[in-house]
Design a protein around this motif. Structure first.
Motif, PDB file in Angstrom:
ATOM      1  N   ARG A 165      15.508  26.632  46.050  1.00 31.77           N
ATOM      2  CA  ARG A 165      14.319  25.804  45.781  1.00 31.77           C
ATOM      3  C   ARG A 165      13.644  25.215  46.989  1.00 31.77           C
ATOM      4  NH1 ARG A 165      15.035  20.690  45.817  1.00 31.77           N
ATOM      5  NH2 ARG A 165      17.431  19.828  45.450  1.00 31.77           N
ATOM      6  N   GLU A 166      14.641  25.051  47.857  1.00 33.59           N
ATOM      7  CA  GLU A 166      13.715  24.502  49.213  1.00 33.59           C
ATOM      8  C   GLU A 166      13.348  25.815  50.069  1.00 33.59           C
ATOM      9  OE1 GLU A 166      16.328  21.255  51.338  1.00 33.59           O
ATOM     10  OE2 GLU A 166      17.675  22.176  50.042  1.00 33.59           O
ATOM     11  N   ILE A 167      13.948  27.052  49.854  1.00 34.67           N
ATOM     12  CA  ILE A 167      13.384  28.166  50.583  1.00 34.67           C
ATOM     13  C   ILE A 167      12.246  28.437  49.735  1.00 34.67           C
ATOM     14  CG2 ILE A 167      13.680  30.608  50.941  1.00 34.67           C
ATOM     15  CD1 ILE A 167      15.811  28.583  52.296  1.00 34.67           C
ATOM     16  N   ASN A 168      11.847  28.314  48.565  1.00 31.88           N
ATOM     17  CA  ASN A 168      10.729  28.725  47.660  1.00 31.88           C
ATOM     18  C   ASN A 168       9.547  27.795  48.222  1.00 31.88           C
ATOM     19  OD1 ASN A 168      12.089  30.749  46.348  1.00 31.88           O
ATOM     20  ND2 ASN A 168      12.223  29.559  44.813  1.00 31.88           N
ATOM     21  N   ILE A 169      10.075  26.576  48.292  1.00 31.90           N
ATOM     22  CA  ILE A 169       8.865  25.465  48.869  1.00 31.90           C
ATOM     23  C   ILE A 169       8.567  25.836  50.233  1.00 31.90           C
ATOM     24  CG2 ILE A 169       8.574  22.963  49.543  1.00 31.90           C
ATOM     25  CD1 ILE A 169      10.571  22.259  47.363  1.00 31.90           C
ATOM     26  N   SER A 224       4.592  27.447  51.087  1.00 33.02           N
ATOM     27  CA  SER A 224       3.704  26.514  51.865  1.00 33.02           C
ATOM     28  C   SER A 224       3.111  27.381  53.084  1.00 33.02           C
ATOM     29  CB  SER A 224       4.359  25.461  52.561  1.00 33.02           C
ATOM     30  OG  SER A 224       3.816  24.720  53.538  1.00 33.02           O
ATOM     31  N   ILE A 225       3.824  28.270  53.726  1.00 32.14           N
ATOM     32  CA  ILE A 225       3.551  29.112  54.892  1.00 32.14           C
ATOM     33  C   ILE A 225       2.503  29.958  54.170  1.00 32.14           C
ATOM     34  CG2 ILE A 225       4.113  30.697  56.799  1.00 32.14           C
ATOM     35  CD1 ILE A 225       4.672  27.671  57.065  1.00 32.14           C
ATOM     36  N   SER A 259      -2.718  32.550  54.072  1.00 29.10           N
ATOM     37  CA  SER A 259      -3.785  33.070  53.124  1.00 29.10           C
ATOM     38  C   SER A 259      -3.362  34.298  52.629  1.00 29.10           C
ATOM     39  CB  SER A 259      -5.028  33.196  53.707  1.00 29.10           C
ATOM     40  OG  SER A 259      -5.644  32.059  53.927  1.00 29.10           O
ATOM     41  N   GLN A 260      -2.056  34.403  52.354  1.00 28.55           N
ATOM     42  CA  GLN A 260      -1.261  35.867  51.792  1.00 28.55           C
ATOM     43  C   GLN A 260      -1.236  35.729  50.047  1.00 28.55           C
ATOM     44  OE1 GLN A 260      -0.441  38.222  53.612  1.00 28.55           O
ATOM     45  NE2 GLN A 260      -0.962  37.481  55.543  1.00 28.55           N
TER      46      GLN A 260
END
Length: 275
Positions: A255-259, A263-264, A269-270
């Motif tokens: 879940r931290e990877i997902n956050i 964010s990036i 703007s992908q």
């Protein structure tokens, strides 16, 4: 860790001919990054003047021991997961009369593992998954974080009051095992035929990884760099999972990877992923 305690230990080890270098505080990452002309563990030295200079700007640095020039190997017994319990593997090996002697130099690690150090007179190679995929044991032959290094406020600690002067020769059964494994591996290729480009430097950064306190910032930086060179969003996400699993200590929760990724992704703007 007290100020300059790593430097004090480095100077003591220099007296017995062992080469060391500073690591960034709370990590296993070289203090001088590759991007600033560092050479990782190869910066290690037993020259006291150089050691004093390297540690002078970072009194809280961790300590790296170079193993290959010291004719040492380190057997890393981890307890990171239930599926890869290195201590259980040691018990299984002991039942086959393959015992790691504990009367030499052994350190406990910040994450409840053990590092066994042995002398070896012939070159050997790393084995990332010694004794099976989920054995929880690795064999390191190039470098190692050592006392008095700290991760998450916990130190590597020598057991039974021993020092690196107490290192014992590698057990014959272990040396035979390492040599047998080496015969089944491809040759280790070190040649490089052109100057290192941006992609090469980025791959080096992947492998250098990060430890506890720097994991989120490290993956955020890596994700930004991958997007900057035009990688597809799904490629970036999958690479973050690979880097997290293999090069972070300990890995982050998914879940931290997902956050981090989302964010990036928004910043660049992908197209958004749905998790």
């Amino acid at each position: 860790m007290k100020d300059f305690s790593s430097l004090k230990q480095a100077l003591k080890l220099a007296d017995i001919g062992l080469e060391t270098s500073p690591l960034a505080p709370n990590t296993k990452i070289p203090l001088i990054p590759l991007s600033q002309g560092g050479h990782g563990y190869k910066n290690s030295t037993s020259d006291k003047a150089i050691l004093n200079k390297m540690f002078s700007n970072c009194p809280q640095a961790n300590l790296c021991l170079r193993l290959d020039t010291s004719h040492l190997i380190m057997v890393d017994v981890d307890l990171h997961t239930k599926e890869a319990n290195g201590k259980e593997t040691l018990l299984k090996l002991a039942k086959q009369n393959m015992v790691l002697p504990s009367n030499g130099y052994v350190e406990s690690t910040p994450h409840n593992g053990l590092h066994y150090y042995f002398k070896v007179d012939v070159p050997v190679h790393d084995i990332q998954q010694a004794f099976g995929k989920n054995s929880g044991i690795e064999i390191h032959t190039l470098s190692s974080s050592i006392y008095p290094s700290e991760i998450d406020g916990k130190q590597y600690e020598p057991l039974d009051g021993h020092t690196l002067e107490d290192v014992k020769p590698v057990p014959k059964w272990l040396l035979d095992y390492i040599n047998q494994q080496a015969q089944t591996k491809k040759p280790f290729i070190t040649a490089r035929y052109r100057d290192k480009l941006y992609t090469g430097k980025l791959l080096d950064e992947f492998v250098n990884g990060a430890s506890s306190g720097n994991r989120n910032a490290f993956l955020t930086r890596i994700a930004g760099k991958m997007f900057a060179v035009g990688a597809e969003a799904d490629t970036v996400y999958n690479m973050l999972l690979v880097i997290n699993k293999n090069f972070l200590t300990p890995p982050l929760m998914e879940r931290e990877i997902n956050i981090i990724f989302e964010s990036i992704l928004r910043r660049d703007s992908q197209p958004q992923f749905n998790f």
